[in-house]
Write an enzyme that holds these catalytic residues in place. Structure first.
Site, mmCIF file in Angstrom:
data_model
loop_
_atom_site.group_PDB
_atom_site.id
_atom_site.type_symbol
_atom_site.label_atom_id
_atom_site.label_comp_id
_atom_site.label_asym_id
_atom_site.label_seq_id
_atom_site.Cartn_x
_atom_site.Cartn_y
_atom_site.Cartn_z
ATOM 1 N N LEU A 66 -36.927 -15.683 -65.849
ATOM 2 C CA LEU A 66 -38.338 -15.502 -65.536
ATOM 3 C C LEU A 66 -38.523 -14.859 -64.158
ATOM 4 O O LEU A 66 -39.116 -15.436 -63.258
ATOM 5 C CB LEU A 66 -39.062 -16.855 -65.619
ATOM 6 C CG LEU A 66 -40.578 -16.845 -65.693
ATOM 7 C CD1 LEU A 66 -41.069 -16.132 -66.938
ATOM 8 C CD2 LEU A 66 -41.119 -18.271 -65.659
ATOM 9 N N PRO A 67 -37.996 -13.634 -63.984
ATOM 10 C CA PRO A 67 -38.208 -12.961 -62.702
ATOM 11 C C PRO A 67 -39.699 -12.693 -62.511
ATOM 12 O O PRO A 67 -40.428 -12.457 -63.478
ATOM 13 C CB PRO A 67 -37.413 -11.660 -62.849
ATOM 14 C CG PRO A 67 -37.346 -11.415 -64.316
ATOM 15 C CD PRO A 67 -37.305 -12.784 -64.944
ATOM 16 N N HIS A 68 -40.146 -12.746 -61.263
ATOM 17 C CA HIS A 68 -41.567 -12.545 -61.005
ATOM 18 C C HIS A 68 -41.791 -12.164 -59.551
ATOM 19 O O HIS A 68 -40.971 -12.485 -58.696
ATOM 20 C CB HIS A 68 -42.380 -13.793 -61.347
ATOM 21 C CG HIS A 68 -41.921 -15.027 -60.650
ATOM 22 N ND1 HIS A 68 -40.855 -15.768 -61.098
ATOM 23 C CD2 HIS A 68 -42.357 -15.645 -59.534
ATOM 24 C CE1 HIS A 68 -40.674 -16.807 -60.300
ATOM 25 N NE2 HIS A 68 -41.571 -16.743 -59.336
ATOM 26 N N ALA A 69 -42.910 -11.483 -59.320
ATOM 27 C CA ALA A 69 -43.268 -11.121 -57.950
ATOM 28 C C ALA A 69 -44.729 -10.727 -57.882
ATOM 29 O O ALA A 69 -45.290 -10.211 -58.843
ATOM 30 C CB ALA A 69 -42.416 -9.951 -57.461
#
Length: 153
Positions: A66-69
């Site tokens: 769940l990569p996020h930015a």
């Protein structure tokens, strides 16, 4: 978040991908966001995601990445979703991620970002939800499932 913003469309879903590592997987998904007009600068956005990933890996139970930015290069909140049958190391507790969901939120969208992240996390703990995404025959089915099940309030 406005109700006119759809979190994910079929164009933001890609099934049966292969990646060398988490950066490659993230880049492939970020390209979908760029191509849809939700990300204006691919290298800049990827740098923001990488900086977040370096704080703490985003592998979740259930073989999910769940990569996020939050990023100045994001024009509208959204998700890009990919399935990686061979798996990608996101440092998850139960092995490589076969489902990767990239969350992109505008830099000033802290509240949206947290609401999307929380709503997704609530659904991803359920094996049935993960299975529905992984077993969907096409991108339209994945997008419909997420838009129906992930309620961001």
């Amino acid at each position: 978040m406005t109700s006119s913003t759809t979190l994910v469309t079929p164009e933001l879903v890609s099934l049966g991908l292969s990646a060398h590592d988490r950066q490659d997987a993230t880049r492939q998904l970020a390209e979908l966001l760029r191509d849809s007009g939700r990300v204006t600068d691919l290298p800049g956005f990827l740098a923001d995601v990488q900086a977040r990933e370096e704080q703490m890996p985003t592998g979740l139970p259930g073989q999910v990445g769940l990569p996020h930015a939050r990023s100045a290069y994001v024009t509208a909140p959204g998700l890009a979703i990919g399935t990686f049958p061979e798996g990608v190391d996101f440092a998850g507790p139960d092995g490589d991620a076969v489902l990767v969901i990239l969350i992109a939120a505008p830099a000033n969208g802290d509240e949206d970002h947290l609401r999307i992240l929380a709503a997704l996390a609530r659904k991803l703990v359920h094996a049935e939800f993960r299975a529905a995404l992984l077993e969907s025959p096409d991108a339209a089915g994945v997008a419909a499932t997420v838009n129906r099940e992930v309620v961001v309030s």
